[in-house]
Write a protein that holds these residues in place. Structure first.
Motif, PDB file in Angstrom:
ATOM      1  N   MET A 118      30.383  35.268  35.803  1.00  0.00           N
ATOM      2  CA  MET A 118      30.832  36.443  35.051  1.00  0.00           C
ATOM      3  C   MET A 118      32.349  36.426  34.942  1.00  0.00           C
ATOM      4  SD  MET A 118      30.466  39.591  37.785  1.00  0.00           S
ATOM      5  CE  MET A 118      31.015  39.433  39.469  1.00  0.00           C
ATOM      6  N   LYS A 119      32.865  37.191  33.986  1.00  0.00           N
ATOM      7  CA  LYS A 119      34.291  37.257  33.738  1.00  0.00           C
ATOM      8  C   LYS A 119      34.951  38.333  34.595  1.00  0.00           C
ATOM      9  CE  LYS A 119      34.634  34.097  30.522  1.00  0.00           C
ATOM     10  NZ  LYS A 119      35.431  32.866  30.756  1.00  0.00           N
ATOM     11  N   ALA A 120      36.212  38.071  34.966  1.00  0.00           N
ATOM     12  CA  ALA A 120      36.989  39.036  35.745  1.00  0.00           C
ATOM     13  C   ALA A 120      38.469  38.765  35.509  1.00  0.00           C
ATOM     14  CB  ALA A 120      36.661  38.930  37.231  1.00  0.00           C
ATOM     15  N   ILE A 121      39.286  39.726  35.903  1.00  0.00           N
ATOM     16  CA  ILE A 121      40.739  39.573  35.907  1.00  0.00           C
ATOM     17  C   ILE A 121      41.197  39.495  37.358  1.00  0.00           C
ATOM     18  CG2 ILE A 121      42.957  40.615  35.318  1.00  0.00           C
ATOM     19  CD1 ILE A 121      41.520  39.810  32.833  1.00  0.00           C
ATOM     20  N   ARG A 122      42.086  38.540  37.637  1.00  0.00           N
ATOM     21  CA  ARG A 122      42.670  38.452  38.971  1.00  0.00           C
ATOM     22  C   ARG A 122      44.191  38.558  38.882  1.00  0.00           C
ATOM     23  NH1 ARG A 122      39.366  37.165  43.163  1.00  0.00           N
ATOM     24  NH2 ARG A 122      37.437  36.006  42.780  1.00  0.00           N
ATOM     25  N   CYS A 123      44.789  39.183  39.915  1.00  0.00           N
ATOM     26  CA  CYS A 123      46.243  39.233  40.062  1.00  0.00           C
ATOM     27  C   CYS A 123      46.672  37.996  40.853  1.00  0.00           C
ATOM     28  CB  CYS A 123      46.678  40.488  40.812  1.00  0.00           C
ATOM     29  SG  CYS A 123      46.192  42.035  40.038  1.00  0.00           S
ATOM     30  N   VAL A 124      47.420  37.117  40.216  1.00  0.00           N
ATOM     31  CA  VAL A 124      47.780  35.832  40.831  1.00  0.00           C
ATOM     32  C   VAL A 124      49.252  35.863  41.228  1.00  0.00           C
ATOM     33  CG1 VAL A 124      47.911  33.342  40.451  1.00  0.00           C
ATOM     34  CG2 VAL A 124      46.013  34.653  39.491  1.00  0.00           C
ATOM     35  N   GLY A 158      45.070  36.987  44.254  1.00  0.00           N
ATOM     36  CA  GLY A 158      43.744  36.861  43.672  1.00  0.00           C
ATOM     37  C   GLY A 158      42.961  38.159  43.610  1.00  0.00           C
ATOM     38  N   ARG A 159      43.611  39.268  43.969  1.00  0.00           N
ATOM     39  CA  ARG A 159      42.920  40.561  43.957  1.00  0.00           C
ATOM     40  C   ARG A 159      42.424  40.899  42.551  1.00  0.00           C
ATOM     41  NH1 ARG A 159      40.928  42.022  47.448  1.00  0.00           N
ATOM     42  NH2 ARG A 159      42.431  42.893  48.921  1.00  0.00           N
ATOM     43  N   ILE A 160      41.207  41.394  42.458  1.00  0.00           N
ATOM     44  CA  ILE A 160      40.669  41.937  41.206  1.00  0.00           C
ATOM     45  C   ILE A 160      41.146  43.382  41.113  1.00  0.00           C
ATOM     46  CG2 ILE A 160      38.600  42.555  39.909  1.00  0.00           C
ATOM     47  CD1 ILE A 160      37.166  40.273  41.383  1.00  0.00           C
ATOM     48  N   PRO A 161      41.940  43.737  40.082  1.00  0.00           N
ATOM     49  CA  PRO A 161      42.517  45.083  40.028  1.00  0.00           C
ATOM     50  C   PRO A 161      41.556  46.120  39.454  1.00  0.00           C
ATOM     51  CG  PRO A 161      43.257  43.821  38.150  1.00  0.00           C
ATOM     52  CD  PRO A 161      42.400  42.883  38.978  1.00  0.00           C
ATOM     53  N   MET A 162      42.053  47.330  39.360  1.00  0.00           N
ATOM     54  CA  MET A 162      41.442  48.496  38.711  1.00  0.00           C
ATOM     55  C   MET A 162      40.553  49.312  39.651  1.00  0.00           C
ATOM     56  SD  MET A 162      43.054  48.040  35.990  1.00  0.00           S
ATOM     57  CE  MET A 162      42.486  49.386  34.956  1.00  0.00           C
ATOM     58  N   ALA A 166      18.716  55.181  40.210  1.00  0.00           N
ATOM     59  CA  ALA A 166      17.645  54.400  39.600  1.00  0.00           C
ATOM     60  C   ALA A 166      18.234  53.460  38.555  1.00  0.00           C
ATOM     61  CB  ALA A 166      16.618  55.321  38.957  1.00  0.00           C
ATOM     62  N   VAL A 167      17.514  52.411  38.241  1.00  0.00           N
ATOM     63  CA  VAL A 167      17.946  51.486  37.196  1.00  0.00           C
ATOM     64  C   VAL A 167      18.159  52.261  35.890  1.00  0.00           C
ATOM     65  CG1 VAL A 167      17.233  49.522  35.785  1.00  0.00           C
ATOM     66  CG2 VAL A 167      16.816  49.507  38.252  1.00  0.00           C
ATOM     67  N   GLY A 168      19.303  52.029  35.267  1.00  0.00           N
ATOM     68  CA  GLY A 168      19.630  52.724  34.022  1.00  0.00           C
ATOM     69  C   GLY A 168      20.530  53.926  34.194  1.00  0.00           C
ATOM     70  N   ASP A 169      20.694  54.412  35.424  1.00  0.00           N
ATOM     71  CA  ASP A 169      21.587  55.551  35.652  1.00  0.00           C
ATOM     72  C   ASP A 169      23.022  55.171  35.303  1.00  0.00           C
ATOM     73  OD1 ASP A 169      19.561  57.176  36.543  1.00  0.00           O
ATOM     74  OD2 ASP A 169      20.098  57.050  38.679  1.00  0.00           O
ATOM     75  N   HIS A 170      23.740  56.120  34.710  1.00  0.00           N
ATOM     76  CA  HIS A 170      25.159  55.927  34.430  1.00  0.00           C
ATOM     77  C   HIS A 170      25.963  56.449  35.615  1.00  0.00           C
ATOM     78  CE1 HIS A 170      24.986  55.491  29.764  1.00  0.00           C
ATOM     79  NE2 HIS A 170      24.036  54.803  30.376  1.00  0.00           N
ATOM     80  N   VAL A 171      26.865  55.608  36.119  1.00  0.00           N
ATOM     81  CA  VAL A 171      27.596  55.942  37.339  1.00  0.00           C
ATOM     82  C   VAL A 171      29.086  55.706  37.130  1.00  0.00           C
ATOM     83  CG1 VAL A 171      25.663  55.504  38.900  1.00  0.00           C
ATOM     84  CG2 VAL A 171      27.202  53.616  38.277  1.00  0.00           C
ATOM     85  N   VAL A 172      29.879  56.318  38.008  1.00  0.00           N
ATOM     86  CA  VAL A 172      31.334  56.158  37.977  1.00  0.00           C
ATOM     87  C   VAL A 172      31.825  55.984  39.410  1.00  0.00           C
ATOM     88  CG1 VAL A 172      31.683  58.669  37.946  1.00  0.00           C
ATOM     89  CG2 VAL A 172      33.529  57.159  37.203  1.00  0.00           C
ATOM     90  N   SER A 173      32.829  55.148  39.590  1.00  0.00           N
ATOM     91  CA  SER A 173      33.297  54.778  40.920  1.00  0.00           C
ATOM     92  C   SER A 173      34.053  55.902  41.603  1.00  0.00           C
ATOM     93  CB  SER A 173      34.207  53.541  40.822  1.00  0.00           C
ATOM     94  OG  SER A 173      35.378  53.855  40.067  1.00  0.00           O
ATOM     95  N   GLY A 176      43.184  47.685  48.309  1.00  0.00           N
ATOM     96  CA  GLY A 176      42.765  47.120  49.592  1.00  0.00           C
ATOM     97  C   GLY A 176      41.546  46.233  49.492  1.00  0.00           C
ATOM     98  N   VAL A 177      40.693  46.473  48.485  1.00  0.00           N
ATOM     99  CA  VAL A 177      39.513  45.641  48.223  1.00  0.00           C
ATOM    100  C   VAL A 177      39.478  45.369  46.723  1.00  0.00           C
ATOM    101  CG1 VAL A 177      38.217  46.565  50.189  1.00  0.00           C
ATOM    102  CG2 VAL A 177      37.984  47.648  47.942  1.00  0.00           C
ATOM    103  N   ASP A 178      38.657  44.402  46.314  1.00  0.00           N
ATOM    104  CA  ASP A 178      38.577  44.070  44.902  1.00  0.00           C
ATOM    105  C   ASP A 178      38.071  45.246  44.073  1.00  0.00           C
ATOM    106  OD1 ASP A 178      39.571  41.497  44.984  1.00  0.00           O
ATOM    107  OD2 ASP A 178      37.611  40.572  45.327  1.00  0.00           O
ATOM    108  N   GLY A 179      38.614  45.372  42.863  1.00  0.00           N
ATOM    109  CA  GLY A 179      38.301  46.490  41.988  1.00  0.00           C
ATOM    110  C   GLY A 179      37.347  46.138  40.868  1.00  0.00           C
ATOM    111  N   TYR A 180      37.508  46.823  39.735  1.00  0.00           N
ATOM    112  CA  TYR A 180      36.468  46.834  38.701  1.00  0.00           C
ATOM    113  C   TYR A 180      36.851  46.137  37.408  1.00  0.00           C
ATOM    114  CZ  TYR A 180      34.379  49.979  41.999  1.00  0.00           C
ATOM    115  OH  TYR A 180      33.837  50.501  43.154  1.00  0.00           O
ATOM    116  N   ALA A 181      37.855  45.278  37.419  1.00  0.00           N
ATOM    117  CA  ALA A 181      38.185  44.482  36.239  1.00  0.00           C
ATOM    118  C   ALA A 181      37.269  43.261  36.202  1.00  0.00           C
ATOM    119  CB  ALA A 181      39.649  44.067  36.255  1.00  0.00           C
TER     120      ALA A 181
END
Length: 333
Positions: free
Chosen positions: A1-7, A57-61, A78-85, A108-113
């Motif tokens: 899958m695709k992601a953005i990392r801070c290098v 290498g942190r994944i931001p957002m 349940a599968v299909g539920d819309h969620v927000v972090s 502090g941990v990888d994010g959602y990009a």
């Protein structure tokens, strides 16, 4: 899958669009989320621009919204539920248990990009019914910060006066929440075009802080003696004016560091006016659940300035840098 990392060494030119391993199947109490959107905040910018140190290498957002693709045993979705972090995944309710960003996604941990994530279900709440993923992604940081400042810490009530500074995500959310709850809103901006848009959203009066040097006194005059609440997103360069704008016994929510992380504060003026200065960073799961319900009942929808693709994240941050935006900048994933 695709992601953005801070290098390393950091900076917008070093945000890398790359492939990472697929998210694993969820275990007990976990969910796998197909992420569809994120939104930009100043904290995310600090990480992406290399201003705030983080792991190579942190994944931001910090903000992430999408739908549940798989749920482990005992997960409350349940599968299909819309969620927000959530910004602080381990802060369920009660007083704040943390004074750093060690558990914050994108810091502090990888994010959602990225396209998918498998996390404990406590990392998410449900999204407001009927909202797009881009709209839902604005709740995690900016939306909940404004909600906590006014509703939780400020005890906002109908008839109160609120001051918002500028036209960023927290300020626009605060304006909308305050208006929906029957408060008057006063606002500042350096752009007369943005001032007109603030008034279209319901601001009672606006002041151009570049042409009105002593804008705090002007806000106090316009509000008839000072506002009840100040959404103080500026920091050291604006706090003295905010003290002037706030009424005797008023409440100032210290949220932002847009003008710096430290500076001189006229403490005597604040003491003389018996004011309360409350520092805060976002909020708990319980606060976010309450906010989601509040958004559904009031019908508030966030103001979204522009949406970028995930691969264009650096351009999205450059747009944020420009200060041209009004409301939230989003990323479609």
């Amino acid at each position: 899958m695709k992601a953005i990392r801070c290098v390393a060494p950091g900076g917008l030119d070093h945000l890398t669009h790359t492939d990472i391993p697929d998210a694993p199947d969820p275990g007990p109490g976990e969910i796998r989320v197909r992420l569809r959107a994120s939104s930009l905040n100043f904290h995310d910018y600090g990480i992406a621009a290399g201003i705030m140190p983080t792991e190579d290498g942190r994944i931001p957002m910090a903000d992430g919204a999408g739908e549940v693709e798989a749920a482990g045993d005992g997960a409350p979705f349940a599968v299909g539920d819309h969620v927000v972090s959530t910004f602080f995944p381990d802060w369920a309710d009660g007083p704040p248990p943390i004074a750093d960003f060690s558990t914050t996604p994108g810091d502090g941990v990888d994010g959602y990009a990225r396209e998918y994530v498998t996390r404990p279900a406590r990392y998410f709440t449900k999204a407001p019914e009927g909202w797009s993923h881009q709209e839902a992604a604005t709740i995690t940081t900016a939306g909940l910060t404004a909600w906590r400042a006014l509703v939780v810490d400020g005890g906002l009530k109908a008839g109160d006066d609120v001051l918002v500074l500028g036209t960023g995500g927290v300020s626009i959310y605060a304006l909308q929440i305050a208006r929906a709850m029957g408060a008057r809103v006063f606002a500042t901006s350096s752009s007369d075009d943005k001032r007109a848009r603030l008034e279209e959203l319901g601001a009672t009066a606006t002041v151009n802080y570049r042409t009105t040097e002593n804008w705090g006194a002007e806000i106090a005059r316009l509000s008839g003696g000072g506002v009840d609440h100040v959404i103080e997103v500026g920091g050291p360069a604006t706090l003295a004016q905010s003290i002037q704008a706030c009424r005797i016994g008023g409440h100032m929510a210290l949220i932002g560091v847009l003008t710096g992380r430290s500076g001189e504060i006229p403490t005597a003026a604040m003491m003389a006016k018996h004011q309360r200065l409350q520092g805060l960073i976002v909020g708990s799961h319980a606060m976010q659940r309450d906010m989601v319900r509040g958004m559904e009942v009031t019908g508030i929808r966030p103001a979204i300035d522009r949406t970028f693709a995930l691969a264009e994240l650096a351009d999205a941050f450059r747009h944020e840098e420009s200060g041209a935006h009004f409301g939230k900048i989003c990323v479609s994933i």
